[in-house]
Design a protein around this motif. Structure first.
Motif, mmCIF file in Angstrom:
data_model
loop_
_atom_site.group_PDB
_atom_site.id
_atom_site.type_symbol
_atom_site.label_atom_id
_atom_site.label_comp_id
_atom_site.label_asym_id
_atom_site.label_seq_id
_atom_site.Cartn_x
_atom_site.Cartn_y
_atom_site.Cartn_z
ATOM 1 N N SER A 125 -9.089 -2.230 -6.546
ATOM 2 C CA SER A 125 -8.384 -1.069 -6.012
ATOM 3 C C SER A 125 -9.305 -0.109 -5.293
ATOM 4 C CB SER A 125 -7.694 -0.287 -7.152
ATOM 5 O OG SER A 125 -6.785 -1.097 -7.841
ATOM 6 N N LEU A 126 -8.695 0.634 -4.354
ATOM 7 C CA LEU A 126 -9.362 1.759 -3.711
ATOM 8 C C LEU A 126 -8.640 3.019 -4.178
ATOM 9 C CD1 LEU A 126 -11.415 2.763 -1.531
ATOM 10 C CD2 LEU A 126 -9.502 2.729 0.061
ATOM 11 N N THR A 127 -9.385 3.947 -4.749
ATOM 12 C CA THR A 127 -8.773 5.169 -5.276
ATOM 13 C C THR A 127 -9.298 6.389 -4.530
ATOM 14 O OG1 THR A 127 -8.566 4.192 -7.470
ATOM 15 C CG2 THR A 127 -8.445 6.589 -7.342
ATOM 16 N N THR A 128 -8.379 7.259 -4.115
ATOM 17 C CA THR A 128 -8.740 8.513 -3.470
ATOM 18 C C THR A 128 -8.198 9.651 -4.329
ATOM 19 O OG1 THR A 128 -8.513 7.446 -1.315
ATOM 20 C CG2 THR A 128 -8.590 9.855 -1.326
ATOM 21 N N VAL A 129 -9.089 10.497 -4.816
ATOM 22 C CA VAL A 129 -8.670 11.647 -5.620
ATOM 23 C C VAL A 129 -8.871 12.890 -4.764
ATOM 24 C CG1 VAL A 129 -8.887 12.829 -7.835
ATOM 25 C CG2 VAL A 129 -9.586 10.438 -7.644
ATOM 26 N N GLU A 130 -7.787 13.645 -4.526
ATOM 27 C CA GLU A 130 -7.871 14.852 -3.701
ATOM 28 C C GLU A 130 -7.569 16.083 -4.560
ATOM 29 O OE1 GLU A 130 -5.962 13.899 0.447
ATOM 30 O OE2 GLU A 130 -5.204 12.498 -1.058
ATOM 31 N N PHE A 131 -8.446 17.078 -4.457
ATOM 32 C CA PHE A 131 -8.307 18.313 -5.222
ATOM 33 C C PHE A 131 -7.872 19.419 -4.263
ATOM 34 C CE2 PHE A 131 -10.624 16.576 -8.857
ATOM 35 C CZ PHE A 131 -11.357 15.554 -8.269
ATOM 36 N N GLY A 132 -6.581 19.735 -4.267
ATOM 37 C CA GLY A 132 -6.086 20.774 -3.363
ATOM 38 C C GLY A 132 -5.731 22.031 -4.130
ATOM 39 N N GLY B 62 -4.097 -1.049 -4.072
ATOM 40 C CA GLY B 62 -4.702 -2.147 -4.807
ATOM 41 C C GLY B 62 -4.257 -3.524 -4.364
ATOM 42 N N ALA B 63 -5.132 -4.486 -4.625
ATOM 43 C CA ALA B 63 -4.772 -5.898 -4.545
ATOM 44 C C ALA B 63 -4.624 -6.349 -5.990
ATOM 45 C CB ALA B 63 -5.866 -6.691 -3.832
ATOM 46 N N PHE B 64 -3.383 -6.660 -6.378
ATOM 47 C CA PHE B 64 -3.092 -7.026 -7.756
ATOM 48 C C PHE B 64 -2.867 -8.528 -7.806
ATOM 49 C CE2 PHE B 64 -2.024 -2.621 -7.305
ATOM 50 C CZ PHE B 64 -2.499 -2.052 -8.473
ATOM 51 N N PHE B 65 -3.602 -9.178 -8.691
ATOM 52 C CA PHE B 65 -3.564 -10.637 -8.690
ATOM 53 C C PHE B 65 -2.484 -11.223 -9.583
ATOM 54 C CE2 PHE B 65 -8.096 -9.570 -7.698
ATOM 55 C CZ PHE B 65 -7.921 -9.746 -6.332
ATOM 56 N N ASP B 66 -1.700 -10.395 -10.221
ATOM 57 C CA ASP B 66 -0.671 -10.951 -11.087
ATOM 58 C C ASP B 66 0.676 -10.273 -10.981
ATOM 59 O OD1 ASP B 66 -2.132 -12.216 -14.145
ATOM 60 O OD2 ASP B 66 -1.219 -13.204 -12.456
ATOM 61 N N GLY B 67 0.788 -9.203 -10.234
ATOM 62 C CA GLY B 67 2.023 -8.466 -10.406
ATOM 63 C C GLY B 67 2.531 -7.710 -9.207
ATOM 64 N N PHE B 68 3.454 -6.823 -9.501
ATOM 65 C CA PHE B 68 4.151 -6.076 -8.468
ATOM 66 C C PHE B 68 4.193 -4.605 -8.780
ATOM 67 C CE2 PHE B 68 5.405 -9.755 -6.385
ATOM 68 C CZ PHE B 68 5.889 -9.340 -5.159
ATOM 69 N N ASP B 69 4.228 -3.792 -7.753
ATOM 70 C CA ASP B 69 4.339 -2.357 -7.959
ATOM 71 C C ASP B 69 5.735 -2.018 -8.456
ATOM 72 O OD1 ASP B 69 4.118 0.583 -5.828
ATOM 73 O OD2 ASP B 69 4.160 0.342 -7.975
ATOM 74 N N ALA B 70 5.787 -1.291 -9.573
ATOM 75 C CA ALA B 70 7.083 -0.915 -10.145
ATOM 76 C C ALA B 70 7.888 -0.053 -9.175
ATOM 77 C CB ALA B 70 6.879 -0.184 -11.462
ATOM 78 N N ALA B 71 7.210 0.762 -8.359
ATOM 79 C CA ALA B 71 7.896 1.635 -7.406
ATOM 80 C C ALA B 71 8.683 0.796 -6.410
ATOM 81 C CB ALA B 71 6.884 2.502 -6.674
ATOM 82 N N GLU B 72 8.110 -0.328 -6.025
ATOM 83 C CA GLU B 72 8.758 -1.206 -5.070
ATOM 84 C C GLU B 72 10.018 -1.808 -5.686
ATOM 85 O OE1 GLU B 72 6.659 -3.632 -1.645
ATOM 86 O OE2 GLU B 72 6.227 -4.370 -3.640
ATOM 87 N N VAL B 73 9.935 -2.101 -6.987
ATOM 88 C CA VAL B 73 11.085 -2.659 -7.683
ATOM 89 C C VAL B 73 12.223 -1.640 -7.713
ATOM 90 C CG1 VAL B 73 11.925 -3.547 -9.895
ATOM 91 C CG2 VAL B 73 9.645 -4.153 -9.092
ATOM 92 N N ARG B 74 11.855 -0.371 -7.873
ATOM 93 C CA ARG B 74 12.887 0.660 -7.900
ATOM 94 C C ARG B 74 13.498 0.862 -6.515
ATOM 95 N NH1 ARG B 74 9.338 3.225 -11.491
ATOM 96 N NH2 ARG B 74 8.409 4.444 -9.848
ATOM 97 N N GLU B 75 12.666 0.825 -5.477
ATOM 98 C CA GLU B 75 13.135 1.090 -4.120
ATOM 99 C C GLU B 75 14.130 0.038 -3.639
ATOM 100 O OE1 GLU B 75 9.194 3.225 -2.498
ATOM 101 O OE2 GLU B 75 9.927 1.540 -1.331
ATOM 102 N N HIS B 76 13.782 -1.206 -3.832
ATOM 103 C CA HIS B 76 14.627 -2.298 -3.361
ATOM 104 C C HIS B 76 15.351 -2.886 -4.555
ATOM 105 C CE1 HIS B 76 12.220 -2.049 0.275
ATOM 106 N NE2 HIS B 76 11.172 -2.056 -0.502
ATOM 107 N N GLY B 77 16.453 -3.539 -4.305
ATOM 108 C CA GLY B 77 17.139 -4.231 -5.391
ATOM 109 C C GLY B 77 16.318 -5.431 -5.811
ATOM 110 N N THR B 78 16.661 -5.976 -6.963
ATOM 111 C CA THR B 78 15.931 -7.147 -7.448
ATOM 112 C C THR B 78 16.039 -8.301 -6.464
ATOM 113 O OG1 THR B 78 16.429 -6.464 -9.690
ATOM 114 C CG2 THR B 78 15.689 -8.723 -9.407
ATOM 115 N N GLY B 79 17.230 -8.454 -5.863
ATOM 116 C CA GLY B 79 17.437 -9.554 -4.927
ATOM 117 C C GLY B 79 16.492 -9.481 -3.740
ATOM 118 N N LYS B 80 16.377 -8.288 -3.157
ATOM 119 C CA LYS B 80 15.493 -8.099 -2.002
ATOM 120 C C LYS B 80 14.048 -8.361 -2.390
ATOM 121 C CE LYS B 80 17.803 -4.866 1.094
ATOM 122 N NZ LYS B 80 17.894 -3.472 1.482
ATOM 123 N N LEU B 81 13.698 -7.900 -3.582
ATOM 124 C CA LEU B 81 12.328 -8.089 -4.039
ATOM 125 C C LEU B 81 12.019 -9.573 -4.204
ATOM 126 C CD1 LEU B 81 9.666 -6.901 -5.179
ATOM 127 C CD2 LEU B 81 10.705 -7.195 -7.417
#
Lengths: 111, 153
Positions: free
Chosen positions: B99-106, B121-140
């Protein structure tokens, strides 16, 4: 943490356009084998074979009532994939909450 | 094994100033308190070398059969403003994400901090949960399948 073997099976099952189309149809509700076969340009035995791959992956289950076999999507394998990153993110969120506690303890809570 | 690219941002507000919040990343004594040994392991290891080119290491859990290793490298540090680092995450000695992480202090209202924690991130086993929420399971499932089949998603 999801079991890797389960994920491999699920990924393999979905790496085929016919099986994806069957999964997409089942995401709208249960269907019989002939209903699944209808939009696909392939023989019924070929459809049954694809269905076998989907069932072994755990993505799809089926149940025979009389002469009709009804298939359903089982969301569990995908939920396992989803949980993997959700857990990673939750771990980061917990750490950032702990950071808030450390800041309060170190510098006092400001209004 | 497949790879999935995911990005998410976590926002947090703290009542302390950006300089104070930054110090909890820069000062090893403060960083250790909230970051190291999340699993309360007896075999936990932790090191921080907070400078560009330096890195952080956090590991443990082998004794309970759940070994985790986090190993990072700092790429950019702007005092009280920004920290950029990349990291490897290993589980039982298997690389599970990079992963690449950027922490910004505003600045936030009343002199506090608005912290943005963005991970790509490049995840070698999984999926972003946010993406699952955005699209339906079928689209995913469809996207996953196209991705695995080497087709454009």
């Amino acid at each position: 943490m999801a079991a890797t073997a389960d994920l491999d099976d699920a990924f393999l099952a979905l790496a085929d356009p016919s099986r994806r189309s069957m999964v997409e149809r089942l995401s709208r509700g249960p269907a019989s084998v002939s209903e699944l076969a209808e939009p696909l340009a392939m023989s019924l035995p070929a459809v049954v074979q694809h269905l076998g791959v989907l069932q072994r992956s755990g993505l799809v289950s089926s149940e025979k009532v009389g002469r009709v076999r009804t298939c359903r999507l089982q969301p569990e394998p995908m939920q396992a994939v989803e949980r993997w990153i959700a857990a990673h993110r939750a771990d980061l969120e917990r750490r950032l909450d702990r950071l808030g506690d450390v800041l309060d303890e170190t510098y006092g809570r400001k209004q | 094994m497949s790879v999935t690219h995911a990005e998410f941002t976590i926002e947090r507000r703290y009542t302390q100033t950006p300089a104070q919040t930054f110090s909890a990343f820069a000062d090893p004594e403060l960083k250790r308190q909230w970051f190291a040994n999340a699993g309360n392991w007896e075999d936990a290891e932790w090191e921080l070398d907070f400078r560009v080119g330096g890195g952080e290491l956090s590991a443990g859990g082998a004794a309970v059969g759940n070994h985790k290793l986090f190993r990072s490298r700092f790429h950019d540090i702007v005092e009280s403003e920004r920290i950029v680092y990349s990291y490897d995450l290993f589980h039982d000695r298997r690389l599970i994400s990079v992963s690449l992480t950027t922490v910004e202090f505003g600045p936030a209202e009343s002199g506090g901090t608005r912290l943005l924690f963005t991970e790509q991130g490049a995840f070698f086993d999984g999926f972003d949960a946010a993406e699952v929420r955005e699209h339906g399971t079928g689209k995913l499932l469809d996207r996953l399948g196209r991705f695995l089949a080497g087709e454009p998603v």
